[in-house]
Motif scaffolding. Structure first.
Motif, PDB file in Angstrom:
ATOM      1  N   PRO A 149      20.380  26.924 -20.191  1.00 28.99           N
ATOM      2  CA  PRO A 149      21.587  26.924 -21.085  1.00 28.99           C
ATOM      3  C   PRO A 149      21.993  27.899 -21.847  1.00 28.99           C
ATOM      4  CG  PRO A 149      19.633  25.792 -22.002  1.00 28.99           C
ATOM      5  CD  PRO A 149      19.196  26.168 -20.580  1.00 28.99           C
ATOM      6  N   ARG A 150      21.004  29.024 -22.069  1.00 25.70           N
ATOM      7  CA  ARG A 150      21.345  30.254 -22.703  1.00 25.70           C
ATOM      8  C   ARG A 150      22.062  31.092 -21.844  1.00 25.70           C
ATOM      9  NH1 ARG A 150      15.263  31.553 -24.257  1.00 25.70           N
ATOM     10  NH2 ARG A 150      15.132  30.980 -22.098  1.00 25.70           N
ATOM     11  N   ASP A 151      21.983  31.060 -20.299  1.00 26.05           N
ATOM     12  CA  ASP A 151      22.810  31.816 -19.444  1.00 26.05           C
ATOM     13  C   ASP A 151      24.433  31.198 -19.310  1.00 26.05           C
ATOM     14  OD1 ASP A 151      23.872  33.468 -17.635  1.00 26.05           O
ATOM     15  OD2 ASP A 151      22.479  32.923 -16.095  1.00 26.05           O
ATOM     16  N   PRO A 152      25.280  32.115 -19.906  1.00 25.02           N
ATOM     17  CA  PRO A 152      26.781  31.502 -19.773  1.00 25.02           C
ATOM     18  C   PRO A 152      27.216  31.497 -18.412  1.00 25.02           C
ATOM     19  CG  PRO A 152      26.591  33.901 -20.508  1.00 25.02           C
ATOM     20  CD  PRO A 152      25.137  33.590 -20.419  1.00 25.02           C
ATOM     21  N   ILE A 153      26.566  32.306 -17.445  1.00 25.67           N
ATOM     22  CA  ILE A 153      27.319  32.169 -16.076  1.00 25.67           C
ATOM     23  C   ILE A 153      26.198  31.323 -15.113  1.00 25.67           C
ATOM     24  CG2 ILE A 153      28.393  34.396 -16.338  1.00 25.67           C
ATOM     25  CD1 ILE A 153      26.242  35.570 -14.729  1.00 25.67           C
ATOM     26  N   ALA A 154      25.241  30.604 -15.637  1.00 27.84           N
ATOM     27  CA  ALA A 154      24.431  29.764 -14.806  1.00 27.84           C
ATOM     28  C   ALA A 154      25.300  28.765 -14.223  1.00 27.84           C
ATOM     29  CB  ALA A 154      23.323  29.284 -15.784  1.00 27.84           C
ATOM     30  N   ARG A 155      24.462  28.344 -12.928  1.00 30.23           N
ATOM     31  CA  ARG A 155      25.269  27.215 -12.216  1.00 30.23           C
ATOM     32  C   ARG A 155      25.078  26.050 -12.761  1.00 30.23           C
ATOM     33  NH1 ARG A 155      23.016  25.230  -6.058  1.00 30.23           N
ATOM     34  NH2 ARG A 155      24.931  23.714  -5.682  1.00 30.23           N
ATOM     35  N   THR A 156      26.182  25.058 -12.702  1.00 34.37           N
ATOM     36  CA  THR A 156      26.006  23.872 -13.538  1.00 34.37           C
ATOM     37  C   THR A 156      26.112  23.009 -12.511  1.00 34.37           C
ATOM     38  OG1 THR A 156      28.727  23.942 -13.831  1.00 34.37           O
ATOM     39  CG2 THR A 156      27.250  24.671 -15.670  1.00 34.37           C
ATOM     40  N   PHE A 157      25.792  21.462 -12.603  1.00 32.85           N
ATOM     41  CA  PHE A 157      25.660  20.461 -11.758  1.00 32.85           C
ATOM     42  C   PHE A 157      26.066  19.291 -12.468  1.00 32.85           C
ATOM     43  CE2 PHE A 157      22.009  23.325 -10.665  1.00 32.85           C
ATOM     44  CZ  PHE A 157      21.956  23.413  -9.213  1.00 32.85           C
ATOM     45  N   THR A 158      27.354  18.711 -11.794  1.00 33.93           N
ATOM     46  CA  THR A 158      28.014  17.567 -12.662  1.00 33.93           C
ATOM     47  C   THR A 158      27.880  16.510 -11.810  1.00 33.93           C
ATOM     48  OG1 THR A 158      29.829  19.259 -13.339  1.00 33.93           O
ATOM     49  CG2 THR A 158      30.203  16.763 -13.127  1.00 33.93           C
ATOM     50  N   TYR A 159      27.096  15.592 -12.613  1.00 36.35           N
ATOM     51  CA  TYR A 159      26.752  14.025 -11.961  1.00 36.35           C
ATOM     52  C   TYR A 159      27.861  13.173 -12.691  1.00 36.35           C
ATOM     53  CZ  TYR A 159      22.325  16.140 -10.614  1.00 36.35           C
ATOM     54  OH  TYR A 159      21.440  17.189 -10.086  1.00 36.35           O
ATOM     55  N   GLU A 160      28.866  12.832 -11.801  1.00 40.70           N
ATOM     56  CA  GLU A 160      29.897  11.782 -12.087  1.00 40.70           C
ATOM     57  C   GLU A 160      29.209  10.323 -12.314  1.00 40.70           C
ATOM     58  OE1 GLU A 160      33.018  12.174  -9.256  1.00 40.70           O
ATOM     59  OE2 GLU A 160      33.472  14.256 -10.004  1.00 40.70           O
ATOM     60  N   GLY A 161      29.930   9.364 -13.142  1.00 34.39           N
ATOM     61  CA  GLY A 161      29.537   8.195 -13.393  1.00 34.39           C
ATOM     62  C   GLY A 161      28.342   8.020 -14.116  1.00 34.39           C
ATOM     63  N   VAL A 162      27.955   8.981 -14.928  1.00 33.78           N
ATOM     64  CA  VAL A 162      26.576   8.852 -15.338  1.00 33.78           C
ATOM     65  C   VAL A 162      26.901   9.179 -17.107  1.00 33.78           C
ATOM     66  CG1 VAL A 162      24.194  10.012 -15.993  1.00 33.78           C
ATOM     67  CG2 VAL A 162      25.290   9.990 -13.747  1.00 33.78           C
ATOM     68  N   ARG A 163      26.781   8.265 -17.700  1.00 33.66           N
ATOM     69  CA  ARG A 163      26.764   7.931 -19.309  1.00 33.66           C
ATOM     70  C   ARG A 163      25.719   8.529 -20.367  1.00 33.66           C
ATOM     71  NH1 ARG A 163      30.286   2.261 -20.277  1.00 33.66           N
ATOM     72  NH2 ARG A 163      31.969   2.848 -18.718  1.00 33.66           N
ATOM     73  N   ASP A 164      24.518   8.210 -19.382  1.00 29.36           N
ATOM     74  CA  ASP A 164      23.224   8.640 -20.311  1.00 29.36           C
ATOM     75  C   ASP A 164      22.615   9.593 -19.318  1.00 29.36           C
ATOM     76  OD1 ASP A 164      21.023   9.065 -21.781  1.00 29.36           O
ATOM     77  OD2 ASP A 164      20.390   6.880 -22.002  1.00 29.36           O
ATOM     78  N   CYS A 165      22.422  11.001 -20.067  1.00 30.19           N
ATOM     79  CA  CYS A 165      21.686  11.946 -18.997  1.00 30.19           C
ATOM     80  C   CYS A 165      20.590  11.843 -18.908  1.00 30.19           C
ATOM     81  CB  CYS A 165      22.069  13.365 -19.863  1.00 30.19           C
ATOM     82  SG  CYS A 165      23.673  13.946 -19.902  1.00 30.19           S
ATOM     83  N   GLN A 166      19.729  11.010 -19.541  1.00 31.41           N
ATOM     84  CA  GLN A 166      18.483  10.454 -19.384  1.00 31.41           C
ATOM     85  C   GLN A 166      18.191   9.944 -18.049  1.00 31.41           C
ATOM     86  OE1 GLN A 166      16.572   8.238 -22.310  1.00 31.41           O
ATOM     87  NE2 GLN A 166      16.592   9.915 -23.774  1.00 31.41           N
ATOM     88  N   ASP A 167      19.387   9.274 -17.416  1.00 38.43           N
ATOM     89  CA  ASP A 167      19.372   8.855 -15.988  1.00 38.43           C
ATOM     90  C   ASP A 167      19.032  10.048 -15.014  1.00 38.43           C
ATOM     91  OD1 ASP A 167      19.848   6.268 -17.026  1.00 38.43           O
ATOM     92  OD2 ASP A 167      21.915   6.263 -16.678  1.00 38.43           O
ATOM     93  N   ILE A 168      19.341  11.164 -15.223  1.00 32.06           N
ATOM     94  CA  ILE A 168      19.183  12.383 -14.394  1.00 32.06           C
ATOM     95  C   ILE A 168      17.804  12.872 -14.610  1.00 32.06           C
ATOM     96  CG2 ILE A 168      20.162  14.610 -13.544  1.00 32.06           C
ATOM     97  CD1 ILE A 168      21.956  12.178 -13.039  1.00 32.06           C
TER      98      ILE A 168
END
Length: 220
Positions: A149-168
């Motif tokens: 999270p400290r890297d501004p250009i780090a690759r992000t992963f988007t999981y659609e249909g997830v309301r609680d991030c603990q599911d991931i």
């Protein structure tokens, strides 16, 4: 002499009827190859497929390599061929063309299933390590994760249909661990099936009457 021979025949008939071979065949019918191996393959294949669809229920944006339902479906097909081979082996004509075709097919599918299961294990292990180190933030009907999270250009992963991030970070990670264990079990039983088929094909010459004749030749 006639009475003695008839009594001996009766005794011999009783010994043949009371022989433990028939009882063992009734008791261990489930243990015969490939019934037990095929049954294990079927159960593991169904389990892998169910867990894969549970993973899709967490987020529909998961890729096919992250949800190895394909590995479970292929193992179910291998198990079905194993059941057919078991039925063919119980036929009186054990040297039929049908039996030979199904033996080759089962051996080939076991080898393919072994490779696919190991591939699924590699994918599941990689994604398990990846999701274990995720830092996720909730978004609008989605969960955005990144490795650093400290890297501004780090690759992000988007999981659609997830309301609680603990599911991931928790549930999906647990599913990946289950996939590793189940696919390792699939790989093991595929290796067992392929090994037994190979041994039956290429090492059958060292069993049965040939061993008995070899021992009698040594004694002589």
């Amino acid at each position: 002499m006639g009475k003695k021979s008839s009594s001996e025949q009766r005794d011999g008939g009783k010994r043949r009827e009371d022989s433990p071979t028939a009882d063992d065949e009734r008791k261990c019918r489930v243990c015969r190859f490939p019934l037990l191996v095929a049954l294990s393959q079927l159960l593991l294949g169904v389990a892998v497929t169910v867990v894969a669809f549970l993973m899709l229920a967490v987020s529909p944006s998961l890729l096919a390599r992250e949800t190895p339902h394909w590995a479970g479906i292929i193992l179910c097909l291998v198990a079905i061929v194993g059941f057919i081979l078991y039925c063919v082996n119980n036929r009186p004509d054990e040297r039929s063309t049908v039996q030979f075709i199904f033996k080759i097919l089962y051996f080939t599918l076991c080898v393919i299933g072994l490779v696919i299961s190991l591939l699924a294990v590699a994918f599941a292990a990689y994604h398990h390590v990846q999701t274990s180190s995720f830092s996720c933030l909730p978004s609008t009907e989605a969960c955005v994760c990144t490795l650093d999270p400290r890297d501004p250009i780090a690759r992000t992963f988007t999981y659609e249909g997830v309301r609680d991030c603990q599911d991931i970070t928790e549930t999906l990670t647990l599913y990946y661990l289950l996939q590793i264990v189940l696919n390792l079990g699939q790989a093991f039983f595929c290796a067992v099936g392929a090994f037994i088929m190979w041994k039956h094909r290429y090492q059958v010459f060292f069993s049965g009457l040939q061993i008995g004749s070899f021992q009698r030749w040594n004694k002589a």
